[in-house]
Design an enzyme around this catalytic site. Structure first.
Site, PDB file in Angstrom:
ATOM      1  N   LYS A  49       0.842  -1.204   0.000  1.00  0.00           N
ATOM      2  CA  LYS A  49       0.000   0.000   0.000  1.00  0.00           C
ATOM      3  C   LYS A  49       0.879   1.257   0.000  1.00  0.00           C
ATOM      4  O   LYS A  49       0.608   2.224  -0.708  1.00  0.00           O
ATOM      5  CB  LYS A  49      -0.931  -0.013   1.230  1.00  0.00           C
ATOM      6  CG  LYS A  49      -2.023  -1.083   1.131  1.00  0.00           C
ATOM      7  CD  LYS A  49      -2.794  -1.305   2.431  1.00  0.00           C
ATOM      8  CE  LYS A  49      -3.768  -2.469   2.288  1.00  0.00           C
ATOM      9  NZ  LYS A  49      -4.511  -2.792   3.513  1.00  0.00           N
ATOM     10  N   GLN A  93      -4.660  -1.547   9.674  1.00  0.00           N
ATOM     11  CA  GLN A  93      -4.540  -2.880   9.062  1.00  0.00           C
ATOM     12  C   GLN A  93      -5.094  -3.950   9.999  1.00  0.00           C
ATOM     13  O   GLN A  93      -4.775  -3.976  11.194  1.00  0.00           O
ATOM     14  CB  GLN A  93      -3.058  -3.156   8.722  1.00  0.00           C
ATOM     15  CG  GLN A  93      -2.813  -4.437   7.965  1.00  0.00           C
ATOM     16  CD  GLN A  93      -3.423  -4.451   6.549  1.00  0.00           C
ATOM     17  OE1 GLN A  93      -3.563  -3.428   5.900  1.00  0.00           O
ATOM     18  NE2 GLN A  93      -3.799  -5.624   6.084  1.00  0.00           N
ATOM     19  N   ASP A 116     -11.063   2.748   4.258  1.00  0.00           N
ATOM     20  CA  ASP A 116     -11.434   1.330   4.166  1.00  0.00           C
ATOM     21  C   ASP A 116     -12.953   1.171   4.021  1.00  0.00           C
ATOM     22  O   ASP A 116     -13.431   0.092   3.664  1.00  0.00           O
ATOM     23  CB  ASP A 116     -11.014   0.596   5.452  1.00  0.00           C
ATOM     24  CG  ASP A 116      -9.757  -0.236   5.269  1.00  0.00           C
ATOM     25  OD1 ASP A 116      -9.510  -0.712   4.147  1.00  0.00           O
ATOM     26  OD2 ASP A 116      -9.033  -0.417   6.272  1.00  0.00           O
TER      27      ASP A 116
HETATM   28  N1  GUN Z   1      -6.896  -6.980   6.197  1.00  0.00           N
HETATM   29  C1  GUN Z   1      -7.272  -7.721   5.136  1.00  0.00           C
HETATM   30  N2  GUN Z   1      -7.907  -6.959   4.222  1.00  0.00           N
HETATM   31  C2  GUN Z   1      -7.944  -5.710   4.719  1.00  0.00           C
HETATM   32  C3  GUN Z   1      -8.446  -4.472   4.225  1.00  0.00           C
HETATM   33  O1  GUN Z   1      -9.039  -4.367   3.130  1.00  0.00           O
HETATM   34  N3  GUN Z   1      -8.262  -3.386   5.037  1.00  0.00           N
HETATM   35  C4  GUN Z   1      -7.651  -3.492   6.236  1.00  0.00           C
HETATM   36  N4  GUN Z   1      -7.541  -2.378   6.962  1.00  0.00           N
HETATM   37  N5  GUN Z   1      -7.157  -4.617   6.722  1.00  0.00           N
HETATM   38  C5  GUN Z   1      -7.297  -5.709   5.956  1.00  0.00           C
END
Ligand code: GUN
Length: 281
Positions: A49, A93, A116
């Site tokens: 990311k 995350q 998100d």
């Molecule tokens: N863990 C797995 N997928 C995601 C996601 O799309 N966003 C976040 N914040 N954590 C994750």
């Protein structure tokens, strides 16, 4: 043989368009990512990311916090980021270490910065058909279906998985696009039979190669959200080899849904930036 839904190429296109758009702004979007603990998979995702953000011209900061952080300390970190004028997007995350209430943490994020799309306000807006920031993986799936002009209206869509991250929001988006949606999960009776009714099948169950040929109606569009490790190799929730000859279109793993998730995170950050700027001016 099925058409391959190439999420890698589409994500590159989205990112290149975003890069141009960001270059035309007279301000820079910024993203704060909170990573708690040392989960290796989470570290890889966060690294991806960060790199993708830099490539399109988004400022990103990663706050790497100890796995022993208390819920109160984490809430305080979020409060600081909510208050920071320079931060447009906040992403925590997941998963978080045991003992931290995920719902409490997500609910503490300013909904306008919730890139998100997991905050209850954003989930609620999506469920009443007034979406604001949309969760990245479901948004990426919809973009992929639209890019390949795959009809949704009037189709039977079956979603395997009911998570807040994928299963529930993709069900809402497909419903809003006039599909007839069935949500299946680990307790569903005769899951393969339910899946066989699908014109569009979304596999987000988190079990390697779970979806086999007997789950598939001939000509179905199959979207594989899975990211599993099996014998050291990355594989999806769909048994690609047996399913792809039956499907009309299918996402590969890797290079299917995964890259779209990151592209949509960048898009959401840009959207959050532009709408916050509009509010200030
Ligand atoms: N863990 C797995 N997928 C995601 C996601 O799309 N966003 C976040 N914040 N954590 C994750």
């Amino acid at each position: 043989m099925a058409i391959l839904l190439d999420g890698f190429s589409l994500a590159q296109k989205v990112r290149s368009e975003l890069k141009d758009k960001i270059a035309s702004l007279n301000s820079t979007p910024s993203l704060a990512v909170i990573l708690v603990g040392d989960d290796p998979a989470s570290q890889v995702y966060v690294g991806g990311k960060e790199k993708a953000a830099a490539e399109v011209g988004i400022n990103s900061i990663v706050k790497h916090l100890s796995k022993n952080i208390s819920e109160g300390e984490l809430l305080n970190e979020i409060k600081l980021l909510n208050e920071a004028q320079s931060v447009d997007g906040i992403l925590v995350q997941l998963p978080l270490p045991d003992g931290i209430d995920v719902h409490k943490i997500i609910s503490a994020i300013d909904p306008k910065k919730d890139v998100d799309g997991f905050h209850p306000i954003n989930a609620g807006l999506l469920s009443i058909g007034k979406p604001s920031l949309i969760p990245c993986t479901p948004k990426g799936i919809m973009r992929l279906l639209s890019e390949y002009s795959l009809e949704i209206s009037g189709k039977n869509a079956v979603v395997i998985g009911r998570s807040n991250i994928v299963g529930k929001p993709i069900s809402q988006l497909l419903l809003a696009a006039n599909a007839t949606v069935t949500v299946c999960h680990s307790k569903t009776a005769n899951l393969s039979q339910a899946a066989k009714n699908a014109d569009i099948l979304i596999a987000a169950i988190g079990r390697p190669r779970y979806v086999k040929a007997e789950f598939i109606k001939e000509g179905a569009v199959v979207v594989d959200v899975g990211m599993n490790r099996l014998e050291g190799k990355l594989c999806g929730d769909v048994d690609f080899e047996s399913v792809s000859p039956l499907a009309s279109a299918i996402t590969p793993v890797p290079k299917g849904v995964g890259p779209m998730t990151i592209a949509m995170l960048l898009e959401n950050t840009c959207e959050a930036h532009v709408s916050r700027k509009t509010i200030w001016s």
